[in-house]
Design an enzyme around this catalytic site. Sequence first.
Site, PDB file in Angstrom:
ATOM      1  N   HIS A 158       0.869  -1.187   0.000  1.00 24.46           N
ATOM      2  CA  HIS A 158       0.000   0.000   0.000  1.00 24.46           C
ATOM      3  C   HIS A 158       0.901   1.231   0.000  1.00 24.46           C
ATOM      4  CE1 HIS A 158      -3.121   2.777   0.992  1.00 24.46           C
ATOM      5  NE2 HIS A 158      -3.122   2.642   2.305  1.00 24.46           N
TER       6      HIS A 158
ATOM      7  N   TYR B  65     -10.883   1.617  13.996  1.00 21.33           N
ATOM      8  CA  TYR B  65     -10.112   1.685  12.751  1.00 21.33           C
ATOM      9  C   TYR B  65     -11.014   1.380  11.558  1.00 21.33           C
ATOM     10  CZ  TYR B  65      -6.185   1.245   9.599  1.00 21.33           C
ATOM     11  OH  TYR B  65      -5.308   1.445   8.560  1.00 21.33           O
TER      12      TYR B  65
ATOM     13  N   ASP C   8      -3.496  -2.557   5.837  1.00 21.67           N
ATOM     14  CA  ASP C   8      -4.426  -1.834   6.707  1.00 21.67           C
ATOM     15  C   ASP C   8      -5.544  -2.729   7.265  1.00 21.67           C
ATOM     16  OD1 ASP C   8      -3.293   0.706   6.785  1.00 21.67           O
ATOM     17  OD2 ASP C   8      -4.335   1.378   4.984  1.00 21.67           O
TER      18      ASP C   8
ATOM     19  N   HIS D 149      -8.117   0.441   1.645  1.00 21.66           N
ATOM     20  CA  HIS D 149      -9.055   1.498   1.348  1.00 21.66           C
ATOM     21  C   HIS D 149      -8.578   2.463   0.257  1.00 21.66           C
ATOM     22  CE1 HIS D 149      -6.827   4.685   3.749  1.00 21.66           C
ATOM     23  NE2 HIS D 149      -6.100   3.610   3.833  1.00 21.66           N
TER      24      HIS D 149
ATOM     25  N   GLU E 120       0.195   4.401   0.706  1.00 21.31           N
ATOM     26  CA  GLU E 120      -0.043   5.525   1.609  1.00 21.31           C
ATOM     27  C   GLU E 120       1.232   5.747   2.441  1.00 21.31           C
ATOM     28  OE1 GLU E 120      -3.729   5.467   3.855  1.00 21.31           O
ATOM     29  OE2 GLU E 120      -3.548   7.610   4.264  1.00 21.31           O
TER      30      GLU E 120
ATOM     31  N   ASP F 249       2.187   6.303   5.334  1.00 24.09           N
ATOM     32  CA  ASP F 249       2.496   5.683   6.630  1.00 24.09           C
ATOM     33  C   ASP F 249       3.090   4.285   6.461  1.00 24.09           C
ATOM     34  OD1 ASP F 249      -0.139   5.186   5.724  1.00 24.09           O
ATOM     35  OD2 ASP F 249      -0.767   4.451   7.672  1.00 24.09           O
TER      36      ASP F 249
ATOM     37  N   HIS G 108      -0.772  -1.989  11.108  1.00 26.46           N
ATOM     38  CA  HIS G 108      -0.923  -1.179  12.329  1.00 26.46           C
ATOM     39  C   HIS G 108      -1.356  -2.104  13.471  1.00 26.46           C
ATOM     40  CE1 HIS G 108      -0.815   2.660  10.156  1.00 26.46           C
ATOM     41  NE2 HIS G 108      -1.777   2.235   9.363  1.00 26.46           N
TER      42      HIS G 108
HETATM   43 FE1  FEO Z   1      -3.940   3.436   4.301  1.00 26.33          FE
HETATM   44 FE2  FEO Z   1      -2.226   2.795   7.171  1.00 26.33          FE
HETATM   45  O1  FEO Z   1      -2.522   3.549   5.501  1.00 26.33           O
END
Ligand code: FEO
Length: 390
Positions: free
Chosen positions: A78, A191, A163, A144, A80, A82, A222
Amino acid sequence: MNAMKICEGVYWVGAVDWNLRNFHGYETEKGSTYNAYLIIDEKITLIDAVKAGFEEEMLARISSVIDPAKIDVIVSNHAEPDHSGGIPAVRALAKNAKVYCAAGAGVKDLTAYYGDLGYIGVKAGETLSLGKHTLTFVPTPMVHWPDNMVSYMTPGNILFSNDAFGQHYASDERTDTECDLPEAYIQARKYYANIVQPYGMQTGKALAALEGLQIDTICPSHGIIWTQHIPDILALYRSWVANEYDDTVAIVFDTMWHSTEAMAHAIESAFLACGFKPRLYNLHYCHNSDVIADAMTAKYIAVGSPTLNNNMMPSVASFLTYFKGLNGNKKKFVAFGSYGWGGQSPDQVFEALKSPKCEPLLPAVKCAYKPTREQLDKIAADVAAALRAE
Ligand code: FEO
């Protein structure tokens, strides 16, 4: 900063962000982790990287096992930031490491963030042999972001889920057998409500794509790693994807001189009388992201605002914007509010709530100045009557 061994040859090498309190508008009162995983095989492999700013922590944990320059493969499930923010730092050391990501969206997104690093796009079902282990890539688009995918490793039966199944939950315990499990479930629900909820249909497809896989460990990007409670977190995801309701009602409001608050309590009494469990959220005290987490499974939502400068209060407008973007299931709503002279806010709330997924239970409920006992009783009676007529 040491790695944590998950099983033979597989290590957690992520970062713990104890200080995170806001994740693009989502209040993260328990902090978070940015998980990355190291696989020691013929091809040394890193699954995901951490958020920019946490590269040193990740590299120190990798270094406790192996020289990061020896990494051959980076899998970016992913893009993103993070999870991808640490990729340039890894590539600066492991200059020949190949970066695998979802064909199309993954390549496009990573290129936009970090330039052309020679990304290798993979499609559904493609495999990558690491030596003794094999990764199978499963796209999970819109869970997402368009580029999301998960990677499944055999032998070991580990799902690197990114995620999905994650929680913003900082801890030094890494697994569901060590952590505060009720807290992990609370944070997993929050979440899902704040990140995944609008994409229930796509999440359902992703869950279907995983059916039939023997999954012994889920390593999300996470929070804690699922080992002994995989059936429980899968069951929770299935119930959220199915938009199952509970018996609660979310009554969300702000108030200036307690008139709208009094109306909220009148509506509370109506729902109580009809067998529901109302939950009240004064937006002066409650954060949007907590309200959304509770409202996700409510069949009814009531939103109220006084009129301020010919508008609803900014706190209510903020909540409605957040709710509009995230609400995943059909709800009936009650719009309500008090006013002194203008009186626009109840209708504004009513219009803001109307959508294909939200239908009014009754017309906007309004009260001028301070509602009398009789007016409040009538509000309760009207709402209860509308509920009983359902
Ligand atoms: Fe969609 Fe934890 O980034």
